[in-house]
Design an enzyme around this catalytic site. Structure first.
Site, PDB file in Angstrom:
ATOM      1  N   ASN A 107      15.200  21.273 -64.890  1.00  0.00           N
ATOM      2  CA  ASN A 107      14.325  20.446 -64.190  1.00  0.00           C
ATOM      3  C   ASN A 107      12.844  21.652 -64.962  1.00  0.00           C
ATOM      4  O   ASN A 107      12.386  21.707 -65.854  1.00  0.00           O
ATOM      5  CB  ASN A 107      14.875  20.512 -62.916  1.00  0.00           C
ATOM      6  N   ASP A 108      12.272  22.262 -63.541  1.00  0.00           N
ATOM      7  CA  ASP A 108      10.857  22.162 -63.854  1.00  0.00           C
ATOM      8  C   ASP A 108      10.391  22.863 -65.305  1.00  0.00           C
ATOM      9  O   ASP A 108      10.711  23.906 -65.439  1.00  0.00           O
ATOM     10  CB  ASP A 108      10.733  23.117 -62.212  1.00  0.00           C
TER      11      ASP A 108
ATOM     12  N   GLN B  96      13.681  25.386 -66.528  1.00  0.00           N
ATOM     13  CA  GLN B  96      15.293  25.465 -65.352  1.00  0.00           C
ATOM     14  C   GLN B  96      16.085  24.854 -66.410  1.00  0.00           C
ATOM     15  O   GLN B  96      15.823  23.953 -67.067  1.00  0.00           O
ATOM     16  CB  GLN B  96      14.963  25.021 -64.598  1.00  0.00           C
TER      17      GLN B  96
ATOM     18  N   TYR C 268      15.614  31.258 -60.765  1.00  0.00           N
ATOM     19  CA  TYR C 268      14.528  29.374 -60.204  1.00  0.00           C
ATOM     20  C   TYR C 268      13.118  30.123 -60.992  1.00  0.00           C
ATOM     21  O   TYR C 268      12.903  31.173 -61.254  1.00  0.00           O
ATOM     22  CB  TYR C 268      14.610  30.191 -58.736  1.00  0.00           C
ATOM     23  N   SER C 269      12.144  28.526 -60.399  1.00  0.00           N
ATOM     24  CA  SER C 269      10.913  28.307 -61.001  1.00  0.00           C
ATOM     25  C   SER C 269       9.764  29.417 -60.657  1.00  0.00           C
ATOM     26  O   SER C 269      10.378  30.625 -59.715  1.00  0.00           O
ATOM     27  CB  SER C 269      10.591  27.023 -60.154  1.00  0.00           C
TER      28      SER C 269
ATOM     29  N   ARG D  59      10.327  30.248 -52.525  1.00  0.00           N
ATOM     30  CA  ARG D  59      10.537  30.640 -53.794  1.00  0.00           C
ATOM     31  C   ARG D  59       9.445  30.197 -54.361  1.00  0.00           C
ATOM     32  O   ARG D  59       8.270  29.395 -53.964  1.00  0.00           O
ATOM     33  CB  ARG D  59      11.190  30.087 -54.174  1.00  0.00           C
ATOM     34  N   ASP D  60       9.610  30.049 -55.906  1.00  0.00           N
ATOM     35  CA  ASP D  60       8.500  29.323 -56.932  1.00  0.00           C
ATOM     36  C   ASP D  60       7.066  29.983 -57.341  1.00  0.00           C
ATOM     37  O   ASP D  60       6.152  30.105 -56.915  1.00  0.00           O
ATOM     38  CB  ASP D  60       8.822  27.764 -56.583  1.00  0.00           C
TER      39      ASP D  60
ATOM     40  N   GLU E 126       7.525  22.750 -52.620  1.00  0.00           N
ATOM     41  CA  GLU E 126       8.270  23.481 -53.987  1.00  0.00           C
ATOM     42  C   GLU E 126       7.003  24.069 -54.676  1.00  0.00           C
ATOM     43  O   GLU E 126       5.886  23.378 -54.291  1.00  0.00           O
ATOM     44  CB  GLU E 126       8.854  23.082 -54.253  1.00  0.00           C
TER      45      GLU E 126
HETATM   46  C1  FRU Z   1      11.787  21.912 -58.370  1.00  0.00           C
HETATM   47  C2  FRU Z   1      12.746  22.767 -57.911  1.00  0.00           C
HETATM   48  C3  FRU Z   1      12.485  24.822 -57.020  1.00  0.00           C
HETATM   49  C4  FRU Z   1      13.238  25.933 -58.096  1.00  0.00           C
HETATM   50  C5  FRU Z   1      14.342  25.660 -58.477  1.00  0.00           C
HETATM   51  C6  FRU Z   1      15.740  25.662 -59.027  1.00  0.00           C
HETATM   52  O1  FRU Z   1      12.763  21.230 -58.273  1.00  0.00           O
HETATM   53  O2  FRU Z   1      14.005  23.006 -56.515  1.00  0.00           O
HETATM   54  O3  FRU Z   1      12.097  24.750 -56.133  1.00  0.00           O
HETATM   55  O4  FRU Z   1      13.126  26.650 -57.582  1.00  0.00           O
HETATM   56  O5  FRU Z   1      13.905  23.616 -58.378  1.00  0.00           O
HETATM   57  O6  FRU Z   1      16.154  24.953 -60.337  1.00  0.00           O
END
Ligand code: FRU
Length: 479
Positions: A42-43, A59, A102-103, A170-171, A224
């Protein structure tokens, strides 16, 4: 780095080698979009230029096509065209990140690359995982060579965030400005509002909460992947909000990904302008931007949408999702524009010029770049039996048909006058850039066989086949 980091890299290496044949034979693998070797992605994370290379992390859940234990996969490149796979840069190997790294983002200093991320922890027991049970730890990893990790440090835990925020924080996106370090973190309050926490520091390790950015009225329950940057003199707060009420063209998807123009100074008096989405298609989320060495502001997004209900046939071959192409951002006439970075034009081969009037049929390579100039007040680009892009009555519609759609239907963007359309087509994606990037629409799609394309209307087009980017994977055991 610690023993577990090494062992986890070995395990990822094994699973990639084990899955390689099946994944690489999949007809929907992309030619010029970054993807993971196997499993789920993902991200985009940790985007930067460090010591002569671009770095794009993401990710990565190598062990599961439905997401799961998260790592930071890592590609590097001197030119955004030739990519080298690197060992996973961040692994879940500490008590504060054991359910996923995570991100987060990268900060390139002379002496080291700092990787700010969220360490995710889910406590066992009876929890709602909103107000209890979830550890959202802000941490930093340090790499001297941009490939291997030297150390990791926990910076902030749940008890360090403002008292009114829930467990969802997060992030971290970090940047340097006027000799200081700044960080924005996405958050959900206990009463269900999305906001961005702003921190400041004099070094990469000691952070102080200086303010919280939110909207006068609640705008979704969670923000996010925040990003705060300046482009062409305009400050932008980018967020991926969850839970906003659909209004007009905003919020056609399960979640949103867009920005507020920020007037004034985020450290003092400021005001947020109207929210705009980066992309009006089906599949674009969690955008992150960085500054290229020549000053360009470049952004990549995850070409998917969480909880969209749209499936993907690639899961059966052991992989799912990809990143968008890198896009160059500009501030023009009061809004952001985005166009593919110019480097991608080097992948063009086999140019064909087509003047069309009425309906013209072309066969198209499975990876192609199309530039169209449109006369008149209607236009269509039709992939027979798979997808159609139509502009009529001042509205651009991107419609995907089954069996290529996997749950996608149609998305619309009001464009009173369509002058130009740039279309990037890869084996399983379409990205549309209208009027020099004023509006963008992205989607995955899964067509079968050759692309047969029909151009309808009046105008001129240039069609190019696209070569694949060069992507070198790591030799098994060479991490
Ligand atoms: C966005 C998210 C972020 C998080 C990550 C986890 O897609 O939910 O907020 O850090 O993905 O994989």
């Amino acid at each position: 780095m610690n023993r577990l980091h090494k062992d986890l890299n070995t395990l990822v290496d094994r699973v990639e080698a084990w899955e390689h044949g099946r994944v690489s034979a999949d007809p929907y693998r992309q030619a010029f979009h970054l993807m993971q070797p196997c499993g789920w992605m993902n991200d985009p994370n940790g985007l930067c230029w460090y010591r002569g290379l671009y770095h794009v992390c993401y990710q990565y859940s190598p062990f599961n096509v439905a997401g799961g234990l998260g790592f930071w996969g890592h590609w590097s490149s001197p030119d955004l065209l030739h990519w080298q796979q690197q060992p996973v840069l961040l692994c879940p190997d500490q008590p504060w990140d054991l359910h996923g790294v995570y991100s987060g983002s990268a900060l390139a200093e002379d002496d080291a690359l700092y990787l700010f991320y969220t360490g995710n922890v889910r406590r066992l027991g009876d929890h709602d995982y909103i107000n209890s049970g979830r550890g959202s730890n802000t941490a930093v990893g340090v790499s001297r060579d941009g490939v291997h990790l030297d150390s990791k440090k926990l910076l902030l835990e749940n008890c360090d965030y403002p008292a009114d925020v829930s467990n969802h924080v997060r992030d971290p996106k970090v940047w340097k400005q006027d000799g200081k370090y700044y960080m924005v973190l996405g958050a959900r309050t206990r009463d269900g509002r999305g906001e961005a926490l702003v921190y400041a520091a004099g070094d990469p390790y000691h952070w102080e909460h200086i303010r919280t950015i939110s909207t006068p009225e609640p705008f979704g329950y969670m923000w996010e992947c925040p990003d705060l940057f300046r482009v062409d003199g305009q400050d932008i707060l980018a967020v991926s909000p969850q839970g906003i009420a659909p209004h007009g063209e905003i919020g056609q998807n399960a979640y949103s990904c867009g920005y507020f123009p920020l007037r004034g100074d985020f450290r003092g008096d400021y005001a947020l302008g109207d929210y705009c989405e980066f992309d009006s298609g089906f599949d674009y989320y969690a955008q992150q931007s960085f500054e290229a060495p020549d000053g360009r502001r470049i952004a990549l997004g995850w070409m998917a949408m969480p909880d969209s209900g749209c499936g993907s046939p690639t899961a059966a071959s052991g992989w799912e999702h990809c990143l968008s192409v890198p896009r160059e951002l500009h501030w023009k006439d009061g809004r952001l524009t985005a166009l593919p970075v110019r480097e991608l034009e080097q992948l063009r081969v086999n140019e064909r010029a087509v003047v069309f009037s009425g309906s013209v049929r072309q066969t198209l390579a499975r990876a192609a770049d199309i530039e169209v100039e449109i006369d008149g007040d209607r236009f269509a680009l039709v992939w027979e039996g798979a997808a159609a892009v139509r502009w009529e009555n001042g509205v651009l519609t991107l419609a995907i048909e089954e069996p290529a759609a996997f749950g996608r239907t149609a998305r619309k963007a009001a464009i009173p006058r369509l002058h130009t359309l740039r279309v990037l087509v890869d084996h399983s994606s379409i990205e549309l850039f209208a009027n020099g990037g004023e509006r963008v629409m992205s989607t995955r799609f899964y067509p079968q066989g050759e692309h047969a394309l029909r151009l309808e209307g009046e105008g001129r087009a240039k069609l190019y086949d696209m070569r694949a980017m060069e992507t070198k994977t790591i030799q098994t055991g060479a991490r």
